[in-house]
Design an enzyme around this catalytic site. Structure first.
Site, PDB file in Angstrom:
ATOM      1  N   PRO A   2       0.873  -1.077  -0.069  1.00 37.29           N
ATOM      2  CA  PRO A   2      -0.084  -0.180  -0.061  1.00 37.29           C
ATOM      3  C   PRO A   2       0.766   1.261  -0.082  1.00 37.29           C
ATOM      4  O   PRO A   2       1.681   1.285   0.885  1.00 37.29           O
ATOM      5  CB  PRO A   2      -0.796  -0.041   1.186  1.00 37.29           C
ATOM      6  CG  PRO A   2      -0.403  -1.491   1.778  1.00 37.29           C
ATOM      7  CD  PRO A   2       0.547  -1.973   1.212  1.00 37.29           C
ATOM      8  N   GLU A   3       0.660   2.127  -1.026  1.00 36.96           N
ATOM      9  CA  GLU A   3       1.202   3.278  -1.109  1.00 36.96           C
ATOM     10  C   GLU A   3       0.140   4.436  -0.921  1.00 36.96           C
ATOM     11  O   GLU A   3      -1.117   3.972  -0.600  1.00 36.96           O
ATOM     12  CB  GLU A   3       1.863   3.644  -2.196  1.00 36.96           C
ATOM     13  CG  GLU A   3       3.253   2.503  -2.370  1.00 36.96           C
ATOM     14  CD  GLU A   3       4.159   2.963  -3.397  1.00 36.96           C
ATOM     15  OE1 GLU A   3       4.313   4.230  -4.034  1.00 36.96           O
ATOM     16  OE2 GLU A   3       4.996   1.966  -3.955  1.00 36.96           O
ATOM     17  N   ARG A 111       2.860  -9.245   7.620  1.00 32.07           N
ATOM     18  CA  ARG A 111       4.328  -8.853   8.012  1.00 32.07           C
ATOM     19  C   ARG A 111       4.555  -8.036   9.313  1.00 32.07           C
ATOM     20  O   ARG A 111       5.625  -7.684   9.624  1.00 32.07           O
ATOM     21  CB  ARG A 111       4.955  -8.351   6.946  1.00 32.07           C
ATOM     22  CG  ARG A 111       5.944  -9.391   5.863  1.00 32.07           C
ATOM     23  CD  ARG A 111       6.068  -8.810   4.635  1.00 32.07           C
ATOM     24  NE  ARG A 111       5.118  -9.324   3.646  1.00 32.07           N
ATOM     25  CZ  ARG A 111       5.038  -9.447   2.451  1.00 32.07           C
ATOM     26  NH1 ARG A 111       6.226  -8.709   1.980  1.00 32.07           N
ATOM     27  NH2 ARG A 111       4.529  -9.925   1.629  1.00 32.07           N
TER      28      ARG A 111
END
Length: 272
Positions: A2-3, A111
């Site tokens: 995700p940016e 993560r």
DNA sequence: AGATTCGCCTGAGAGC
DNA sequence: TGCTCTCAGGCGAATC
């Protein structure tokens, strides 16, 4: 990964489901994130009404009627889903925020580079938001601004525009795409890029981010919106992830190299 | 001050 | 099949 466009897609996706809803229950199954989920999270959220959403860079904000804000960062692999309460759990479903209409907001992050934090109403700003550069769509961001801040800097222009203290939201994918569209080689020293080229670059950063938001983000591996839908901007990528493939503009093979520990892609002919 | 490197994580894919 | 290794990367912290 995700940016800014992906975070904005998620924000737009969850907003109609969460705004004006009251939080009935909060379940934290795993508090070990980028920073620990605060132990008082449930206590501070339960009974509160969500009055709005916001975004600062890649931080998603849920605004509460208490004046507190819930600050969510998706890190690399974080996802947020709006689901019916009782929806089966899968591995890495770390936080549930149950709402008074039978739905829930579920934070999932294999993560654990993401974060779920509180920004209390009596804190004028949050430590993580101090020093952040302007939003790329704000008036404060333009080519003159980039040019002024870059003078004397020897770091690669790609590292410069990816620096969140300079401008937020130009992550690895979008920095690469913006630099391609502006015809600037990512390795060029930031201080050596001229004003006209920074003006072009600033426009391209906005173009690329705007188009990506309109396409629902870029889905490469694990990104999906709150409804599970994929983004489509990956179809519009010119250089990212296209090493050895022909440049869409001139057919020269796209090259990859590592700049600032990150994979960087560019066309050796179109970008100088 | 600016530039560079490190560390946190797990899953996917490659190689054997 | 199953193990080990490498890579991916946002970004704050530490170091140079």
């Amino acid at each position: 990964m995700p940016e800014l466009p992906e975070v904005e897609t998620v924000r737009r996706g969850i907003t109609p489901h969460v705004v004006d809803r009251r939080i009935s229950r909060v379940l934290v199954r795993e508090s070990r994130m980028r920073w620990p989920v605060p132990p008082e999270l449930a206590e501070q959220l339960c009974g509160r009404r969500i009055v709005g959403t916001d975004r600062r860079g890649k931080y998603l904000l849920l605004l509460l009627d208490s004046g507190d804000r819930l600050l969510i960062h998706l890190g690399m692999s974080g996802r947020l889903f709006v689901l019916e309460q009782g929806f089966p759990l899968v591995k890495h479903d770390h936080v549930d925020i149950e709402l008074d209409d039978g739905q829930l907001l579920r934070f999932h992050d294999p993560r654990r580079f993401g974060a779920v934090l509180l920004w209390r109403h009596d804190e004028p700003t949050h430590p993580l938001l101090i020093g952040m550069g302007p939003e790329p769509f704000s008036d404060a961001f333009d080519g003159d601004y980039l040019h002024r801040l870059s003078r004397g800097r020897s770091a690669p222009v790609k590292s410069f525009v990816m620096d969140g203290r300079i401008v937020v939201g130009a992550g690895n994918i979008y920095a690469a795409e913006s630099l391609f569209r502006a015809g600037i080689r990512p390795t060029r020293a930031a201080g050596d890029v001229s004003l006209p080229r920074y003006r072009l670059l600033a426009r391209k950063i906005r173009d690329v981010l705007g188009e990506a938001i309109a396409q629902g983000g870029t889905t490469l591996r694990d990104f999906a919106g709150a409804d599970g839908a994929s983004g489509y901007f990956q179809q519009d990528l010119y250089v990212y992830g296209r090493e050895t493939l022909a440049c869409r503009n001139c057919s020269t093979p796209i090259r990859r190299l590592v700049i600032g520990q990150r994979s960087s892609f560019f066309c050796p002919r179109c970008q100088r």
